[in-house]
Write a protein that holds these residues in place. Sequence first.
Motif, PDB file in Angstrom:
ATOM      1  N   UNK A 360     -13.422 -33.867  77.148  1.00  0.00           N
ATOM      2  CA  UNK A 360     -14.311 -32.746  76.802  1.00  0.00           C
ATOM      3  C   UNK A 360     -14.776 -32.036  78.070  1.00  0.00           C
ATOM      4  N   UNK A 361     -15.070 -32.828  79.105  1.00  0.00           N
ATOM      5  CA  UNK A 361     -15.506 -32.235  80.377  1.00  0.00           C
ATOM      6  C   UNK A 361     -14.398 -31.364  80.971  1.00  0.00           C
ATOM      7  N   UNK A 362     -13.142 -31.814  80.841  1.00  0.00           N
ATOM      8  CA  UNK A 362     -12.016 -31.002  81.310  1.00  0.00           C
ATOM      9  C   UNK A 362     -11.903 -29.698  80.540  1.00  0.00           C
ATOM     10  N   UNK A 363     -12.108 -29.761  79.221  1.00  0.00           N
ATOM     11  CA  UNK A 363     -12.079 -28.544  78.400  1.00  0.00           C
ATOM     12  C   UNK A 363     -13.217 -27.595  78.794  1.00  0.00           C
ATOM     13  N   UNK A 364     -14.363 -28.171  79.158  1.00  0.00           N
ATOM     14  CA  UNK A 364     -15.509 -27.364  79.595  1.00  0.00           C
ATOM     15  C   UNK A 364     -15.176 -26.604  80.881  1.00  0.00           C
ATOM     16  N   UNK A 365     -14.497 -27.280  81.807  1.00  0.00           N
ATOM     17  CA  UNK A 365     -14.092 -26.629  83.063  1.00  0.00           C
ATOM     18  C   UNK A 365     -13.087 -25.512  82.784  1.00  0.00           C
ATOM     19  N   UNK A 366     -12.168 -25.749  81.844  1.00  0.00           N
ATOM     20  CA  UNK A 366     -11.193 -24.709  81.468  1.00  0.00           C
ATOM     21  C   UNK A 366     -11.924 -23.475  80.937  1.00  0.00           C
ATOM     22  N   UNK A 367     -12.928 -23.716  80.096  1.00  0.00           N
ATOM     23  CA  UNK A 367     -13.712 -22.599  79.561  1.00  0.00           C
ATOM     24  C   UNK A 367     -14.461 -21.843  80.642  1.00  0.00           C
ATOM     25  N   UNK A 368     -15.053 -22.570  81.577  1.00  0.00           N
ATOM     26  CA  UNK A 368     -15.789 -21.914  82.668  1.00  0.00           C
ATOM     27  C   UNK A 368     -14.842 -21.121  83.572  1.00  0.00           C
ATOM     28  N   UNK A 369     -13.665 -21.669  83.817  1.00  0.00           N
ATOM     29  CA  UNK A 369     -12.678 -20.935  84.625  1.00  0.00           C
ATOM     30  C   UNK A 369     -12.284 -19.627  83.946  1.00  0.00           C
ATOM     31  N   UNK A 370     -12.116 -19.688  82.622  1.00  0.00           N
ATOM     32  CA  UNK A 370     -11.737 -18.481  81.879  1.00  0.00           C
ATOM     33  C   UNK A 370     -12.808 -17.400  81.969  1.00  0.00           C
ATOM     34  N   UNK A 371     -14.054 -17.821  82.096  1.00  0.00           N
ATOM     35  CA  UNK A 371     -15.162 -16.865  82.219  1.00  0.00           C
ATOM     36  C   UNK A 371     -15.361 -16.384  83.651  1.00  0.00           C
ATOM     37  N   UNK A 372     -14.586 -16.938  84.583  1.00  0.00           N
ATOM     38  CA  UNK A 372     -14.644 -16.477  85.971  1.00  0.00           C
ATOM     39  C   UNK A 372     -15.550 -17.278  86.874  1.00  0.00           C
TER      40      UNK A 372
END
Length: 558
Positions: A360-372
């Motif tokens: 889940x933490x990895x998915x959270x980082x993916x989401x934050x990266x997508x937001x810049x």
Amino acid sequence: MITLHCKLTFENEKDKQTLIELMRKFSSCFKYSYNRLLEGHSRKDLKKDLQKMFNINSRYVDDAIFKAKWLINSCIEREQNPKKVIFGGKRLFQLLKNKHINGKYREKLKQKWQDRRKHCLYSRGDKSKKGNLNTRIEFEKDKIILRINTGERNWIKANIKRAVNRQNDKWTNFIADLIQANQTNQYFPYSVEIRKINNDFYAFISYEEIKTEEPIITKDNGVIGIDINANPFHIAMAFVKKDGNLESIEKLYLHNLLNKTKNQREYISWQIAHQITDIAKERNKAIAIENLKDIPKGSKGDGSKKLRKIKQQWIYKGLLDKIKILAKRKRIQVIQVNPAYTSIVGSLKYAPQYNLDKDIAGAFVIGRKALGFKEKLPKNYEKLITDREYLNFAQDRLQEEKQKTQKKLKTENNQYKRKPIEKKLKELNKNLKIIQSLYSEPQTQEAVNQRKEQMRGLYWTSYKLWQVVKVALTIPILGKSISRDLSPLKPILVEGDWDRVVNKSCFKTKEAIEDLKHDLGIVPTSWGRGYDASKIPPAGDSLHLNKAEYKYPSPECS
């Protein structure tokens, strides 16, 4: 890419036999091309010879070579040996080899296998040739026909039979696009593959969607970070707000994909993709995924038999492609991010901070990266990798782990079991090299005036900071390269207090716990139940008190 199928019927038997003969020639050309490509022949040389050899037009020959080349690349991508391909299907071939199968069932299997080997015709689409040159869909009065080129400007026509049973059937959109293309002369390419199945003929038509509408649901309302994991086999989803904060989490388990046929996995994958895009539409959020190209599926002797079995049935890329296709249809923005260090950042930074699972933490980082958002290294981690006392401890722990691994390697005789141990030893040597590089002084540079000035940064700046932190924390603190329990890192992350964490982590093994009990004079409960009381250590006789030179209660942790 969308693939639709339809049934073909013929007005006379002659046309049907002509098509069967053409399919036989094409299939032979395809198999011959495949074997010649494996031998190293070029497409240009093959195209000249095969046209005369099989008496089919140059475009059919080119399509056969293209199909053969695609199959070879597909095998290489799936880490399979292209030389072991069985035309007609490996499963059917294995069944036919079994001598206990006989009678009508055997004849049925044999016919099915022969149809797959011999009765196939493929034609690529071409925009400049009204969509497709050799197999073109045309409209005659009140019916739709497929015009098939048989060579020397001869064609046969097959009636297309296709019932529309659903309201949102893609066939209606495809036919509407074809009619519009004929009216405007703005054609689009579509590929056609004809197959004989149970004495009937079917056409499989593939084309790209024409619609290029802008997405309505964008990252302005946040994103859903998606991380697909093999162990445990599930999809981790993190719902990230526009400001980069975590909103909620969700998991979708993928065990339904295991032990299924290829077609079953394909069907279930579409269902999962629909489920994810429906969630994104309902929550009004864009979708963020990793831009992964190659995923290693493991090899024999890597020490991960169960994981390797899951990965062999893992259609990661196919599932992401389906999500992108459906998101495009539903006008949902899909953002692909660089997968570098997403798992490491999630495990070391957000998993202990929010008490999250590492996936889940990895998915959270993916989401934050997508937001810049960029992931900065926490200050306490920066202090840790410059703390000499901690580096000494980390190096000792890695050396200790290396010695244990070397002993284990010496006693292991099985060549397959030795491979994962050797891999671990290689990783430990690399980690030790990184830790030792942290001791290096700043390098100097020689200027023209012979002055020596310090360069900005240390020797270890060639390594990524997150990689350095991972090496410094995982094995020394957690005891593994990556652990599912990342809670011990929280005191270090929040307070920078590694002493307390080390004191706890040093006694995870049974031997260390027993040594500590013995040193502290702790009496097991069984000693007071009829056992020899003389074995009880004297009160206050604690060995670790006499060894003040050790900072930690156990010498092994110093």
